[in-house]
Design a protein around this motif. Structure first.
Motif, PDB file in Angstrom:
ATOM      1  N   ALA A  27       0.858  -1.189   0.000  1.00 47.93           N
ATOM      2  CA  ALA A  27       0.000   0.000   0.000  1.00 47.93           C
ATOM      3  C   ALA A  27       0.891   1.234   0.000  1.00 47.93           C
ATOM      4  CB  ALA A  27      -0.903   0.000   1.233  1.00 47.93           C
ATOM      5  N   ARG A  28       0.573   2.174  -0.865  1.00 46.90           N
ATOM      6  CA  ARG A  28       1.278   3.458  -0.868  1.00 46.90           C
ATOM      7  C   ARG A  28       0.719   4.312   0.249  1.00 46.90           C
ATOM      8  NH1 ARG A  28       4.714   4.009  -4.731  1.00 46.90           N
ATOM      9  NH2 ARG A  28       4.533   2.877  -6.676  1.00 46.90           N
ATOM     10  N   VAL A  29       1.609   4.950   1.014  1.00 50.64           N
ATOM     11  CA  VAL A  29       1.202   5.785   2.135  1.00 50.64           C
ATOM     12  C   VAL A  29       2.003   7.079   2.137  1.00 50.64           C
ATOM     13  CG1 VAL A  29       0.564   3.811   3.596  1.00 50.64           C
ATOM     14  CG2 VAL A  29       2.868   4.764   3.750  1.00 50.64           C
ATOM     15  N   LYS A  30       1.516   8.047   2.879  1.00 48.40           N
ATOM     16  CA  LYS A  30       2.275   9.256   3.175  1.00 48.40           C
ATOM     17  C   LYS A  30       2.509   9.247   4.678  1.00 48.40           C
ATOM     18  CE  LYS A  30       1.907  12.851   0.761  1.00 48.40           C
ATOM     19  NZ  LYS A  30       3.125  13.182   0.048  1.00 48.40           N
ATOM     20  N   LEU A  31       3.781   9.330   5.067  1.00 45.69           N
ATOM     21  CA  LEU A  31       4.133   9.338   6.479  1.00 45.69           C
ATOM     22  C   LEU A  31       4.113  10.766   6.997  1.00 45.69           C
ATOM     23  CD1 LEU A  31       7.174   6.892   6.485  1.00 45.69           C
ATOM     24  CD2 LEU A  31       4.743   6.361   6.732  1.00 45.69           C
ATOM     25  N   SER A  32       3.636  10.929   8.229  1.00 41.12           N
ATOM     26  CA  SER A  32       3.638  12.244   8.871  1.00 41.12           C
ATOM     27  C   SER A  32       3.830  12.047  10.367  1.00 41.12           C
ATOM     28  CB  SER A  32       2.341  12.993   8.581  1.00 41.12           C
ATOM     29  OG  SER A  32       1.225  12.301   9.097  1.00 41.12           O
ATOM     30  N   ASP A  33       4.056  13.128  11.075  1.00 46.80           N
ATOM     31  CA  ASP A  33       4.225  13.079  12.533  1.00 46.80           C
ATOM     32  C   ASP A  33       5.170  11.959  12.947  1.00 46.80           C
ATOM     33  OD1 ASP A  33       2.472  15.183  12.861  1.00 46.80           O
ATOM     34  OD2 ASP A  33       0.746  13.894  13.161  1.00 46.80           O
ATOM     35  N   MET A  34       6.383  12.002  12.468  1.00 48.53           N
ATOM     36  CA  MET A  34       7.336  10.927  12.703  1.00 48.53           C
ATOM     37  C   MET A  34       8.177  11.190  13.956  1.00 48.53           C
ATOM     38  SD  MET A  34       9.468   9.383   9.604  1.00 48.53           S
ATOM     39  CE  MET A  34       9.927   7.682   9.588  1.00 48.53           C
ATOM     40  N   GLU A  36      11.286   8.856  16.574  1.00 49.16           N
ATOM     41  CA  GLU A  36      12.173   7.688  16.527  1.00 49.16           C
ATOM     42  C   GLU A  36      11.423   6.421  16.917  1.00 49.16           C
ATOM     43  OE1 GLU A  36      14.331   7.832  20.847  1.00 49.16           O
ATOM     44  OE2 GLU A  36      15.066   9.195  19.317  1.00 49.16           O
ATOM     45  N   GLU A  37      10.221   6.562  17.489  1.00 48.80           N
ATOM     46  CA  GLU A  37       9.437   5.412  17.934  1.00 48.80           C
ATOM     47  C   GLU A  37       8.332   5.006  16.967  1.00 48.80           C
ATOM     48  OE1 GLU A  37       8.070   6.582  21.778  1.00 48.80           O
ATOM     49  OE2 GLU A  37       9.972   6.056  22.726  1.00 48.80           O
ATOM     50  N   GLY A  38       7.922   5.895  16.066  1.00 47.03           N
ATOM     51  CA  GLY A  38       6.830   5.543  15.170  1.00 47.03           C
ATOM     52  C   GLY A  38       6.420   6.685  14.269  1.00 47.03           C
ATOM     53  N   CYS A  39       5.270   6.506  13.613  1.00 49.95           N
ATOM     54  CA  CYS A  39       4.798   7.512  12.671  1.00 49.95           C
ATOM     55  C   CYS A  39       3.296   7.367  12.442  1.00 49.95           C
ATOM     56  CB  CYS A  39       5.523   7.386  11.341  1.00 49.95           C
ATOM     57  SG  CYS A  39       5.200   5.811  10.498  1.00 49.95           S
ATOM     58  N   ARG A  40       2.755   8.367  11.794  1.00 46.00           N
ATOM     59  CA  ARG A  40       1.380   8.327  11.327  1.00 46.00           C
ATOM     60  C   ARG A  40       1.431   8.038   9.840  1.00 46.00           C
ATOM     61  NH1 ARG A  40      -3.531  11.872  12.715  1.00 46.00           N
ATOM     62  NH2 ARG A  40      -4.851  11.569  10.896  1.00 46.00           N
ATOM     63  N   MET A  41       0.541   7.150   9.367  1.00 46.33           N
ATOM     64  CA  MET A  41       0.460   6.811   7.948  1.00 46.33           C
ATOM     65  C   MET A  41      -0.898   7.250   7.422  1.00 46.33           C
ATOM     66  SD  MET A  41       1.961   2.900   8.021  1.00 46.33           S
ATOM     67  CE  MET A  41       0.610   2.265   9.014  1.00 46.33           C
ATOM     68  N   GLU A  42      -0.888   7.943   6.293  1.00 46.50           N
ATOM     69  CA  GLU A  42      -2.124   8.326   5.635  1.00 46.50           C
ATOM     70  C   GLU A  42      -2.212   7.539   4.336  1.00 46.50           C
ATOM     71  OE1 GLU A  42      -2.321  12.583   5.383  1.00 46.50           O
ATOM     72  OE2 GLU A  42      -1.593  12.781   7.431  1.00 46.50           O
ATOM     73  N   ALA A  43      -3.367   6.891   4.111  1.00 46.78           N
ATOM     74  CA  ALA A  43      -3.509   6.014   2.950  1.00 46.78           C
ATOM     75  C   ALA A  43      -4.965   5.886   2.545  1.00 46.78           C
ATOM     76  CB  ALA A  43      -2.955   4.628   3.276  1.00 46.78           C
ATOM     77  N   GLU A  44      -5.179   5.397   1.339  1.00 50.23           N
ATOM     78  CA  GLU A  44      -6.525   5.091   0.876  1.00 50.23           C
ATOM     79  C   GLU A  44      -6.984   3.736   1.397  1.00 50.23           C
ATOM     80  OE1 GLU A  44      -6.889   5.509  -3.349  1.00 50.23           O
ATOM     81  OE2 GLU A  44      -5.979   7.497  -3.329  1.00 50.23           O
ATOM     82  N   HIS A  45      -6.049   2.954   1.904  1.00 50.26           N
ATOM     83  CA  HIS A  45      -6.344   1.626   2.426  1.00 50.26           C
ATOM     84  C   HIS A  45      -6.504   1.685   3.940  1.00 50.26           C
ATOM     85  CE1 HIS A  45      -4.415   1.133  -1.405  1.00 50.26           C
ATOM     86  NE2 HIS A  45      -4.698  -0.153  -1.440  1.00 50.26           N
ATOM     87  N   ASP A  46      -7.306   0.802   4.476  1.00 52.47           N
ATOM     88  CA  ASP A  46      -7.453   0.718   5.921  1.00 52.47           C
ATOM     89  C   ASP A  46      -6.452  -0.291   6.474  1.00 52.47           C
ATOM     90  OD1 ASP A  46      -9.535   2.535   5.928  1.00 52.47           O
ATOM     91  OD2 ASP A  46     -11.078   0.987   5.835  1.00 52.47           O
TER      92      ASP A  46
END
Length: 97
Positions: A27-34, A36-46
């Motif tokens: 799935a293609r995603v856009k990462l945000s709010d990164m 060193e422990e994790g990130c937020r992923m925005e995607a068209e998929h759940d």
């Protein structure tokens, strides 16, 4: 405050990445709010809470992670190491390259 769980400062980013899911799909995603422990992923998929994934990030390589929360169109992932609980799930489900 009782019950509050602190977290590291987030860094606003907008990075295009590819998530390799435990079922073998991508799935293609856009990462945000990164952090060193994790990130937020925005995607068209759940995504599913608890799902183990590998995130292919340009210039950083493959980051192993587990989905910690999920909403329609976005999810939060925590980066994990090989010794983290639940980490063997992805390795056992992916076919060898």
């Amino acid at each position: 405050m009782h019950g509050w769980v602190g977290r590291k400062d987030r860094h606003p980013v907008a990075i295009d990445a590819v998530v390799h899911r435990d079922d073998g799909s991508q799935a293609r995603v856009k990462l945000s709010d990164m952090t060193e422990e994790g990130c937020r992923m925005e995607a068209e998929h759940d995504f599913r809470i608890g799902e183990c994934v590998e995130i292919a990030v340009p210039r950083l390589g493959q980051l192993k992670a587990q989905v910690r929360w999920a909403l329609p169109g976005s999810a939060g992932a925590r980066f994990v190491t090989e010794s983290s609980p639940g980490r063997g799930q992805l390795a056992s489900r992916r076919a060898p390259s």
